[in-house]
Design an enzyme around this catalytic site. Structure first.
Site, short mmCIF file in Angstrom:
data_model
loop_
_atom_site.label_atom_id
_atom_site.label_comp_id
_atom_site.label_asym_id
_atom_site.label_seq_id
_atom_site.Cartn_x
_atom_site.Cartn_y
_atom_site.Cartn_z
N LYS A 23 0.84 -1.20 0.00
CA LYS A 23 0.00 0.00 0.00
C LYS A 23 0.87 1.25 0.00
CE LYS A 23 -3.70 -2.55 2.18
NZ LYS A 23 -4.28 -3.06 3.41
N GLN A 67 -4.94 -1.74 9.58
CA GLN A 67 -4.73 -3.07 8.99
C GLN A 67 -5.36 -4.14 9.88
OE1 GLN A 67 -3.37 -3.51 5.98
NE2 GLN A 67 -3.51 -5.72 6.02
N ASP A 90 -11.22 2.77 3.85
CA ASP A 90 -11.39 1.32 3.82
C ASP A 90 -12.88 0.96 3.73
OD1 ASP A 90 -9.65 -0.75 3.73
OD2 ASP A 90 -9.55 -1.07 5.88
N1 LIG Z 1 -8.18 -2.77 6.94
C1 LIG Z 1 -7.82 -3.62 6.00
N2 LIG Z 1 -8.04 -3.33 4.71
C2 LIG Z 1 -7.66 -4.19 3.72
O1 LIG Z 1 -7.87 -3.92 2.52
C3 LIG Z 1 -7.01 -5.40 4.10
C4 LIG Z 1 -6.82 -5.65 5.46
N3 LIG Z 1 -7.22 -4.76 6.38
N4 LIG Z 1 -6.23 -6.79 5.88
C5 LIG Z 1 -5.77 -7.79 4.96
C6 LIG Z 1 -6.47 -7.73 3.62
C7 LIG Z 1 -5.68 -8.37 2.51
N5 LIG Z 1 -5.48 -7.33 1.53
C8 LIG Z 1 -4.74 -7.51 0.38
C9 LIG Z 1 -4.46 -6.51 -0.52
C10 LIG Z 1 -3.68 -6.71 -1.64
C11 LIG Z 1 -3.14 -7.94 -1.90
C12 LIG Z 1 -2.29 -8.14 -3.10
O2 LIG Z 1 -2.02 -7.25 -3.86
N6 LIG Z 1 -1.79 -9.38 -3.31
C13 LIG Z 1 -0.95 -9.76 -4.43
C14 LIG Z 1 0.09 -10.77 -4.01
C15 LIG Z 1 0.91 -10.34 -2.86
C16 LIG Z 1 1.58 -11.53 -2.23
O3 LIG Z 1 2.65 -11.92 -2.71
O4 LIG Z 1 1.01 -12.05 -1.23
C17 LIG Z 1 -1.79 -10.40 -5.50
O5 LIG Z 1 -2.89 -10.93 -5.18
O6 LIG Z 1 -1.38 -10.40 -6.63
C18 LIG Z 1 -3.42 -8.97 -1.04
C19 LIG Z 1 -4.22 -8.76 0.07
C20 LIG Z 1 -6.00 -6.18 1.98
N7 LIG Z 1 -6.58 -6.34 3.18
#
Ligand SMILES: Nc1nc(=O)c2c([nH]1)NC[C@@H]1CN(c3ccc(C(=O)N[C@@H](CCC(=O)O)C(=O)O)cc3)C=[N+]21
Length: 257
Positions: A23, A67, A90
């Site tokens: 982020k 988070q 969020d």
């Molecule tokens: N308040 C809050 N807001 C959130 O938006 C929030 C949270 N808590 N807690 C956890 C989850 C999870 N999350 C992700 C965002 C991007 C990827 C992302 O970009 N992942 C990459 C891979 C990254 C890797 O290597 O793991 C992909 O899917 O291509 C993953 C997971 C947002 N979250």
């Protein structure tokens, strides 16, 4: 003046640290200001609320993200409620969020950009989480989809999935959805990000979705991969909400009410 995104991370979970880093990197790439505060796992509720109050007061902060998950001894509802609703990019404010939650918004954006109209379609959502499944079902309903929201107590989930024009999985069960769960030509959106052990990888794990991609892509007309699908869209939507907060012209269509 640039949009400012503040992220509060409590504890040092490896996955959370990685997402917070992603982020921050994205914010900086867009020319946003990024403020990351990391607190110890043992932090008290008071300490956490103090930092949120500071972000609330800070006029260079337009978006605040706490988070999740928070440590077990902290009630997330108390923390999320403290965030100024005008900075809740969020979209997780317990009462009347202004912004759409990022992951559901990302799913709709993916469908929109693929010209998939949900109106009148049978949509099956797997998972009823407060962050994804539940708000996504509401947004889809508002767009005139017929939504079936399945969860851990649902019966005959596979049979329900097989009737879906659009199948969205956000239940966090690695590769639960197999090829024979999918109606030929259906659209599949995989929200799951599951880390499973893999000794052939340097990291010792690999990332899979809730959908068995190898089987599913042969049956579906459209499908999102993991990684590289909903995850990056979630971050893009976080930036979009922060931008909207910055320009403070949040129209009704971005309202969750
Ligand atoms: N308040 C809050 N807001 C959130 O938006 C929030 C949270 N808590 N807690 C956890 C989850 C999870 N999350 C992700 C965002 C991007 C990827 C992302 O970009 N992942 C990459 C891979 C990254 C890797 O290597 O793991 C992909 O899917 O291509 C993953 C997971 C947002 N979250």
């Amino acid at each position: 003046m640039a949009p400012g995104l503040a992220v509060l991370l409590v504890g040092d979970r490896k996955d959370s640290s990685l997402y917070v880093e992603l982020k921050k990197k994205t914010a900086l790439k867009l020319g946003f200001n990024s403020f990351v505060v990391k607190l110890e796992e043992e932090s008290s509720l008071e300490q956490i609320l103090n930092h949120i109050d500071q972000f609330n007061k800070d006029t260079s902060v337009h978006g605040i993200l706490v988070q999740l998950p928070l440590p077990k001894h902290i009630d997330p509802a108390l923390v999320l409620r403290r965030v100024d609703v005008n900075k809740d990019v969020d979209g997780l404010h317990p009462q009347g969020a202004i912004f759409q939650p990022c992951t559901p918004k990302g799913c709709l954006e993916l469908l929109d950009r693929s010209n998939i109209d949900v109106s009148g379609k049978d949509v099956v959502v797997l998972g009823r989480s407060r962050v994804v499944g539940l708000p996504l079902s509401l947004l889809l309903t508002k767009r005139n989809a017929t939504v079936t929201l399945c969860h851990s107590r649902s019966q005959q989930v596979k049979q329900k999935a097989q009737r879906a024009d659009i199948l969205i999985s956000a239940c966090g069960v690695p590769e639960l959805v197999r090829g024979d769960w999918i109606k030929p030509g259906a659209v599949v959106v995989d929200v799951g990000i599951n880390h499973i052990p893999d000794h052939t990888k340097g990291s010792g794990y690999r990332i899979v979705g809730d959908v068995c991609f190898e089987e599913a892509y042969k049956v579906a007309s459209h499908i999102t991969p993991v990684p590289g699908g909903v995850g990056p869209m979630t971050i893009a939507m976080l930036m979009h909400n922060t931008w909207l907060s910055f320009i403070t012209k949040v129209q009704d269509e971005n309202s969750c009410k």
